[in-house]
Enzyme design. Structure first.
Site, PDB file in Angstrom:
ATOM      1  N   LYS A 208       0.858  -1.186   0.000  1.00  0.00           N
ATOM      2  CA  LYS A 208       0.000   0.000   0.000  1.00  0.00           C
ATOM      3  C   LYS A 208       0.897   1.240   0.000  1.00  0.00           C
ATOM      4  CE  LYS A 208      -1.243   2.803   2.878  1.00  0.00           C
ATOM      5  NZ  LYS A 208      -1.022   3.983   2.014  1.00  0.00           N
ATOM      6  N   GLU A 288      10.449   1.818  10.671  1.00  0.00           N
ATOM      7  CA  GLU A 288      11.502   2.838  10.540  1.00  0.00           C
ATOM      8  C   GLU A 288      10.839   4.203  10.512  1.00  0.00           C
ATOM      9  OE1 GLU A 288      14.711   2.397  10.992  1.00  0.00           O
ATOM     10  OE2 GLU A 288      14.007   0.396  11.484  1.00  0.00           O
ATOM     11  N   CYS A 322      14.305  11.552   6.327  1.00  0.00           N
ATOM     12  CA  CYS A 322      14.328  11.214   7.756  1.00  0.00           C
ATOM     13  C   CYS A 322      15.700  11.503   8.326  1.00  0.00           C
ATOM     14  CB  CYS A 322      13.968   9.749   7.939  1.00  0.00           C
ATOM     15  SG  CYS A 322      15.050   8.666   7.011  1.00  0.00           S
ATOM     16  N   GLU A 419      10.244  16.861  14.806  1.00  0.00           N
ATOM     17  CA  GLU A 419      10.561  16.671  13.387  1.00  0.00           C
ATOM     18  C   GLU A 419       9.695  17.610  12.551  1.00  0.00           C
ATOM     19  OE1 GLU A 419       9.371  13.053  11.130  1.00  0.00           O
ATOM     20  OE2 GLU A 419      11.455  12.997  10.446  1.00  0.00           O
TER      21      GLU A 419
HETATM   22  P1  NAD Z   1       3.308   8.836   7.196  1.00  0.00           P
HETATM   23  O1  NAD Z   1       3.562   8.162   8.505  1.00  0.00           O
HETATM   24  O2  NAD Z   1       2.332   9.933   7.170  1.00  0.00           O
HETATM   25  O3  NAD Z   1       2.807   7.752   6.119  1.00  0.00           O
HETATM   26  C1  NAD Z   1       3.559   6.602   5.822  1.00  0.00           C
HETATM   27  C2  NAD Z   1       2.642   5.548   5.221  1.00  0.00           C
HETATM   28  O4  NAD Z   1       1.697   5.128   6.207  1.00  0.00           O
HETATM   29  C3  NAD Z   1       1.816   6.032   4.037  1.00  0.00           C
HETATM   30  O5  NAD Z   1       1.739   4.991   3.094  1.00  0.00           O
HETATM   31  C4  NAD Z   1       0.468   6.318   4.673  1.00  0.00           C
HETATM   32  O6  NAD Z   1      -0.603   6.259   3.750  1.00  0.00           O
HETATM   33  C5  NAD Z   1       0.367   5.192   5.685  1.00  0.00           C
HETATM   34  N1  NAD Z   1      -0.528   5.427   6.815  1.00  0.00           N
HETATM   35  C6  NAD Z   1      -0.933   6.624   7.312  1.00  0.00           C
HETATM   36  N2  NAD Z   1      -1.711   6.420   8.396  1.00  0.00           N
HETATM   37  C7  NAD Z   1      -1.785   5.082   8.587  1.00  0.00           C
HETATM   38  C8  NAD Z   1      -2.412   4.244   9.571  1.00  0.00           C
HETATM   39  N3  NAD Z   1      -3.114   4.772  10.561  1.00  0.00           N
HETATM   40  N4  NAD Z   1      -2.249   2.892   9.468  1.00  0.00           N
HETATM   41  C9  NAD Z   1      -1.504   2.356   8.481  1.00  0.00           C
HETATM   42  N5  NAD Z   1      -0.899   3.099   7.524  1.00  0.00           N
HETATM   43  C10 NAD Z   1      -1.033   4.445   7.581  1.00  0.00           C
HETATM   44  O7  NAD Z   1       4.738   9.311   6.647  1.00  0.00           O
HETATM   45  P2  NAD Z   1       5.086  10.086   5.303  1.00  0.00           P
HETATM   46  O8  NAD Z   1       4.631  11.500   5.410  1.00  0.00           O
HETATM   47  O9  NAD Z   1       4.685   9.294   4.116  1.00  0.00           O
HETATM   48  O10 NAD Z   1       6.686  10.055   5.343  1.00  0.00           O
HETATM   49  C11 NAD Z   1       7.447  10.954   6.105  1.00  0.00           C
HETATM   50  C12 NAD Z   1       7.867  10.313   7.412  1.00  0.00           C
HETATM   51  O11 NAD Z   1       8.595   9.113   7.159  1.00  0.00           O
HETATM   52  C13 NAD Z   1       8.830  11.211   8.197  1.00  0.00           C
HETATM   53  O12 NAD Z   1       8.497  11.139   9.558  1.00  0.00           O
HETATM   54  C14 NAD Z   1      10.185  10.572   7.937  1.00  0.00           C
HETATM   55  O13 NAD Z   1      11.152  10.841   8.925  1.00  0.00           O
HETATM   56  C15 NAD Z   1       9.823   9.116   7.881  1.00  0.00           C
HETATM   57  N6  NAD Z   1      10.828   8.330   7.158  1.00  0.00           N
HETATM   58  C16 NAD Z   1      11.625   7.489   7.877  1.00  0.00           C
HETATM   59  C17 NAD Z   1      12.621   6.769   7.226  1.00  0.00           C
HETATM   60  C18 NAD Z   1      13.522   5.833   7.983  1.00  0.00           C
HETATM   61  O14 NAD Z   1      14.189   5.022   7.346  1.00  0.00           O
HETATM   62  N7  NAD Z   1      13.583   5.901   9.296  1.00  0.00           N
HETATM   63  C19 NAD Z   1      12.786   6.907   5.853  1.00  0.00           C
HETATM   64  C20 NAD Z   1      11.931   7.764   5.145  1.00  0.00           C
HETATM   65  C21 NAD Z   1      10.956   8.476   5.813  1.00  0.00           C
END
Ligand code: NAD
Length: 519
Positions: A208, A288, A322, A419
């Site tokens: 997804k 992550e 991130c 963040e």
């Molecule tokens: P997000 O948490 O908003 O969304 C991530 C994914 O989760 C998306 O596919 C979203 O549709 C889905 N999602 C949202 N709510 C959900 C729920 N309640 N249940 C299940 N799935 C759900 O993050 P984003 O805005 O897409 O990405 C940015 C974030 O990701 C930042 O916090 C960044 O630091 C982090 N990030 C971490 C790493 C790492 O390796 N640690 C790498 C890249 C990004």
């Protein structure tokens, strides 16, 4: 196929200063531009599926430009996708590792052939400039190649000891059906990396993608099909939190590979911990999450390198990594000089449309733009604005914000703790190296960090005391390379799964120990 592969090497970066590569990128942008706005189906058990609802993915540099139109899944399609993955698991788990590996290698080769086109999709759908897009595509190829080799290594594993009188075996067997839930910011590399790691171990998945980057995922799944993916091994559902929640709670989803924000990651962790009716395993979560990453700049350092490294780490892809540096802790004796130098350096960054390859560009969407501008307002009460601090008008009406730097930020200020995930850097003054290390460790996160110093003693102390999953000395804190810098964070930054490292694939397997008595 032979089970010995050539030694892994990271995919080289593309040199966009050459006329040939510039032309290739322009041609790819033209080709991809001609394909914008197509409609993409969901994919369940290898068949295309349409639903009653669609949503649009748009160019953050020009939101009126539609990148792809996608059918939205509901809980019904998410459940059907788990069923499809469950059916496929029965046969996929029996396929020899060498065949699963061959699939990843064919996919890596296809992406290599279309490298520039994938760069162009990343430029249009999430606003990466050429170098950022190139790094994302290169990392994708690296994940496929690296996990291919790791899968062969695990397949050949054995017990450390043969007990006298027995024949002992250790097999890494797959877990079952996984939900793969990636973020939008590395929409190819992280999405493909978590998917490839899952399936090369014999699992099947429901993928997804983020609703901000659905087209890149749809194109990746199409490429996997072209590479010979059997039906049902990757099932694609598009949508937001509701679809994600359905997958996480499904009693037959054995593991969840998630990369995203702390908030969503913790919610997934909680939901996955609750046993559902009919569930007969403990779900595994590979999470992550976010970061509040710090660079420490010591008085005794190469200041030019530090200014360059902080600028690249803080404003590469507009701070939307991130691993991005969002706080820099600077020794009091060079503080004023550093503030002047970073202001000059940041003000020299060019800003505009990613397709035209400016150094900085838009944030991903209107929600992100509002969030970042809210933090800038907070910053104006918590620190001294030295550059940026405003939205930027561009002709395409994109979500543009000027690279922003605040000085004199207190270590416990919101700007120093939360963040932001945008182009905002906080400068914090430290009076000693002890104090710098204490500030560096004072957030709930622990993802990346860096230190610029000539002092071997300080580097040695940082090695022991700077508590982050990815620590860098005298270089930027972004740009982890597969294999060389296994990636994952401590504390609220996640489960430290170390993507691109030697421990990663074990998270997608369970080890079965078999002992046979010798007669
Ligand atoms: P997000 O948490 O908003 O969304 C991530 C994914 O989760 C998306 O596919 C979203 O549709 C889905 N999602 C949202 N709510 C959900 C729920 N309640 N249940 C299940 N799935 C759900 O993050 P984003 O805005 O897409 O990405 C940015 C974030 O990701 C930042 O916090 C960044 O630091 C982090 N990030 C971490 C790493 C790492 O390796 N640690 C790498 C890249 C990004």
């Amino acid at each position: 196929m032979s089970t010995t592969l050539p030694t892994f090497r990271n995919e080289p970066f593309t040199d966009f200063s050459t006329a040939e590569n510039k032309r290739a990128m322009h041609e790819a942008l033209d080709r991809v531009r001609a394909e914008l706005g197509h409609t993409y189906d969901l994919i369940l058990a290898g068949s295309d599926l349409q639903t009653a609802t669609t949503f649009h993915s748009v160019n953050p540099a020009n939101p009126s430009e539609v990148i792809g139109i996608h059918y939205a899944a509901s809980a019904k399609e998410a459940i059907a996708a788990v069923d499809a993955a469950q059916v496929a698991f029965a046969s996929w788990k029996k396929i020899p590792a060498s065949e699963r590996v061959a699939l990843l290698l064919r996919a890596a080769n296809l992406i290599r052939q279309r490298h520039f086109d994938f760069c162009a999709w990343l430029t249009f759908e999430v606003g990466k400039n050429w170098a950022e897009a190139d790094a994302d595509v290169g990392e994708t190829i690296d994940f496929l190649e690296f996990y291919a080799r790791e899968a062969l290594r695990l397949d050949a594993a054995t017990t450390p000891i043969q007990y006298p009188g027995e024949h002992n075996l250790l097999r890494y067997v797959p877990l079952g059906v996984g939900a793969v839930i990636p973020p939008w910011n590395f929409p190819l590399a992280i999405m493909a990396g978590m998917t490839a790691a899952s399936i090369v171990c014999g699992n099947t998945v429901v993928l997804k993608p983020s609703p901000d980057a659905p087209t890149i995922a749809a194109r990746f799944v199409a490429l996997m099909e072209e590479a010979g993916l059997p039906d049902g091994v990757i099932n694609l559902v598009q949508g937001g939190p509701e679809v994600g929640r359905t997958l996480v709670e499904h009693p037959e989803v054995r593991f969840i590979a998630f990369t995203g924000s702390k908030k969503v990651g913790l919610e997934i962790h909680e939901r996955a911990a609750k046993t559902q009716s009919g569930q007969h395993f403990i779900k595994r979560t590979i999470l992550e999450l976010g970061g509040k990453d710090t660079i420490v700049v010591d008085a005794d350092c190469d200041l030019d390198a530090a200014v360059d490294g902080v600028t690249a780490s803080a404003f590469g892809f507009n701070g939307q990594k991130c691993s991005a540096c969002s706080r820099v802790i600077v020794d009091a004796s060079i503080y004023d000089t550093f503030c002047d130098r970073i202001r000059e350096r940041v003000e020299a960054l060019t800003h505009g449309a990613p397709a035209d390859n400016f150094q900085t560009g838009p944030v991903i969407n209107d929600v992100a733009k509002k969030r970042v501008l809210d933090y800038i307002s907070i910053g104006k009460t918590e620190g001294r604005l030295i550059t940026g601090g405003v939205a930027v008008d561009t002709s395409g009406n994109g979500y543009n914000i000027a690279p922003t730097v605040f000085a004199d930020v207190a270590p416990t200020a919101r700007l120093a703790q939360e963040e932001i995930f945008g182009p905002v850097l906080a400068i914090i003054k430290s009076n000693s190296f002890d104090e710098a290390l204490a500030i560096a460790n004072n957030t709930e996160y622990g993802l990346t960090g860096a230190i610029y110093t000539h002092s071997r003693e300080k580097l040695d102390r940082a090695r022991e005391e700077f508590h982050v999953g990815n620590l860098y000395f005298n270089r930027k804190c972004t740009g982890a390379m597969v294999g060389a810098h296994p990636f994952g964070g401590f504390n609220m930054s996640g489960t430290d799964s170390k993507a691109g490292g030697p421990d990663y694939l074990t998270l997608f397997t369970q080890a079965k120990s078999i002992a046979e008595k010798r007669t």
